[in-house]
Design a protein around this motif. Structure first.
Motif, mmCIF file in Angstrom:
data_model
loop_
_atom_site.group_PDB
_atom_site.id
_atom_site.type_symbol
_atom_site.label_atom_id
_atom_site.label_comp_id
_atom_site.label_asym_id
_atom_site.label_seq_id
_atom_site.Cartn_x
_atom_site.Cartn_y
_atom_site.Cartn_z
ATOM 1 N N THR A 12 3.222 -4.231 -9.494
ATOM 2 C CA THR A 12 2.164 -5.272 -9.309
ATOM 3 C C THR A 12 2.768 -6.079 -8.029
ATOM 4 O O THR A 12 1.683 -6.470 -7.097
ATOM 5 C CB THR A 12 2.454 -6.328 -10.399
ATOM 6 O OG1 THR A 12 2.215 -5.774 -11.723
ATOM 7 C CG2 THR A 12 1.746 -7.442 -10.208
ATOM 8 N N GLU A 15 1.147 -3.948 -5.135
ATOM 9 C CA GLU A 15 -0.204 -3.990 -5.155
ATOM 10 C C GLU A 15 -0.776 -5.372 -4.429
ATOM 11 O O GLU A 15 -1.685 -5.270 -3.520
ATOM 12 C CB GLU A 15 -0.790 -3.795 -6.331
ATOM 13 C CG GLU A 15 -0.783 -2.358 -7.034
ATOM 14 C CD GLU A 15 -1.368 -2.254 -8.348
ATOM 15 O OE1 GLU A 15 -1.580 -0.951 -8.742
ATOM 16 O OE2 GLU A 15 -1.312 -2.876 -9.162
ATOM 17 N N ASN A 16 0.009 -6.319 -4.910
ATOM 18 C CA ASN A 16 -0.451 -7.724 -4.472
ATOM 19 C C ASN A 16 -0.162 -7.804 -3.044
ATOM 20 O O ASN A 16 -0.825 -8.778 -2.405
ATOM 21 C CB ASN A 16 0.204 -8.922 -5.252
ATOM 22 C CG ASN A 16 -0.187 -9.113 -6.761
ATOM 23 O OD1 ASN A 16 -1.091 -8.363 -7.033
ATOM 24 N ND2 ASN A 16 0.889 -9.454 -7.596
#
Length: 442
Positions: A12, A15-16
């Motif tokens: 995450t 991806e962020n």
């Protein structure tokens, strides 16, 4: 697919920050097979430096474990995760390691360099499964298939040959024809791989449910890494006790032994000496007198070359030369075996003898297998009842013996005599009785 909280955090965060990130390899394969997975590897489009920045910005500790090959190890809540940048590999000049790697941004290029289709599947919650080479189909069909050109895959990294047959043994998969042909075509390249890495794969292979089939079908591969075994490949056993040749018997004995590495290695080597001890009498019956000692010599050479641990070496080298010795069902004899071998090694020997018998002619071994059950239950009884079988179990000790007047080496001799008397039920294990006996009789 459920992945751990730690892995989910790392993916995450990457991806962020604008990068792609996936769980990849064995953890995805094992999930699809409904098998437990201990390690989750992560692959990402971020370079190692970019990965480190994302981890640092989110308060995640990391270790630079393999920057040359694009790997950073992240530590989350006590768990470790290898985070590796998408890459392609340069030339493999040693059949093991690429001369260089090039970082790329397309996951297809990264997955295309991997060994087998079942290990070339990636997953993230956002993208789902990325399966570009039919890995899920091969999992469903129980197939080991190289990614792309099988010959090229094995020439790049010869250890993949051992990995292929290890996966086939552990997963009970078949190896597809082109991949199988490339395995045999490139088998000599295994000589370029370190003994430690060979042994790691061999150890897992021996634990597989399909170990018998793999050892039989891929014996020529095994012969490259353990040449000591090759002489028994075609040795017939014309005897009423056997229904297999020596190699098939060996493979069956491995399969029949408990999933304990030392015991399975013992069965792998226990009869290697038969190739050199075989004689045939005037009736055409084969005999293998003295093969145990020869087996031990070849086993020692192989174990040292494979650089096994001292614990494994000691257990296997104890068992191979005595695997044919008789234990018996008599409690006194079992106690004397305990005195000589100790509980753990006697239990090992029982398992070795059981596996050996289970790999012989079932019409001839029923009584011996029954006797081994009796031996084991009697051993259990001795241990549970705390019956004496070692000097330390006697009601007297060295100080007691010296108090009667014995000195030096005499003390040990007296204690061993007393132990024999107690085991043979000639004396009770009572301190006063034992002291009186040595005072009056010795």
């Amino acid at each position: 697919m459920q992945i751990s909280i730690g892995a989910k955090k790392i993916i995450t965060f990457l991806e962020n920050a604008g990068y792609e990130a996936f769980a990849v390899g064995g953890c995805v394969r094992d999930y699809l097979m409904q098998r437990p997975c201990d390690d989750i590897d992560i692959t990402t489009s971020a370079t190692p430096i970019q990965t480190e920045k994302v981890l640092a910005d989110n308060g995640i500790r990391f270790v630079e474990t393999g920057l040359k090959h694009g790997t950073v190890t992240a530590l989350v809540d006590g768990d470790t995760f290898e985070v590796t940048t998408y890459r392609t590999d340069g030339d493999y000049k040693d059949s093991r390691h690429p001369e260089n790697v090039e970082f790329v941004t397309d996951i297809k290029e990264d997955l295309s360099r991997r060994d087998f289709t079942i290990n070339a599947i990636a997953y993230s919650e956002n993208a789902g499964f990325v399966d570009l080479f039919g890995g899920r189909t091969d999992i469903n069909n129980k197939i080991i298939r190289a990614v792309g050109d099988a010959d090229k895959r094995f020439k790049e990294d010869a250890l993949r040959i051992m990995r292929a047959i290890r996966f086939a043994s552990v997963l009970s998969f078949d190896i597809e024809p082109n991949t199988k042909k490339a395995i045999f075509d490139n088998k000599e390249l295994l000589k370029n791989v370190s003994a430690e890495r060979i042994f790691t794969e061999l150890s897992k292979l021996l634990m597989g449910d399909s170990v018998f089939d793999i050892l039989v079908d891929y014996r020529d591969i095994i012969a490259v890494v353990i040449p000591e075994l090759e002489p028994i490949f075609n040795v017939a056993q014309n005897t009423k006790w056997h229904i297999y040749d020596v190699w098939q018997h060996t493979c069956k004995a491995v399969e029949q032994s408990p999933k304990d590495l030392s015991l399975r290695l013992t069965m792998l080597f226990h009869d290697v000496g038969k190739a050199f001890a075989k004689t045939t009498d005037e009736n055409g019956a084969d005999h293998f007198k003295g093969h145990q000692k020869i087996s031990a010599e070849y086993t020692e050479n192989a174990l040292k070359r494979l650089k096994v641990s001292n614990e494994i070496y000691d257990r296997v080298m104890y068992l191979v030369p005595i695997h044919d010795m008789h234990i018996g069902t008599d409690k006194k004899k079992i106690k004397k075996w305990l005195t000589k071998a100790g509980e753990d090694r006697l239990r090992d020997l029982i398992e070795v003898k059981r596996a050996d018998k289970l790999a012989q002619n079932p019409q001839m071994t029923a009584e011996e297998l029954k006797n081994l059950d009796v031996t084991q239950s009697t051993l259990d009884e001795i241990i549970e009842e705390g019956e004496p079988f070692a000097v330390k179990d006697l009601a007297v000790n060295g100080n007691d013996i010296m108090s009667v007047g014995f000195k030096g080496k005499q003390v040990g001799t007296v204690l061993n005599i007393l132990l024999d008397k107690v085991i043979d039920n000639e004396l009770p294990n009572d301190k006063d009785v034992l002291i009186r006996y040595i005072s009056e009789k010795m």
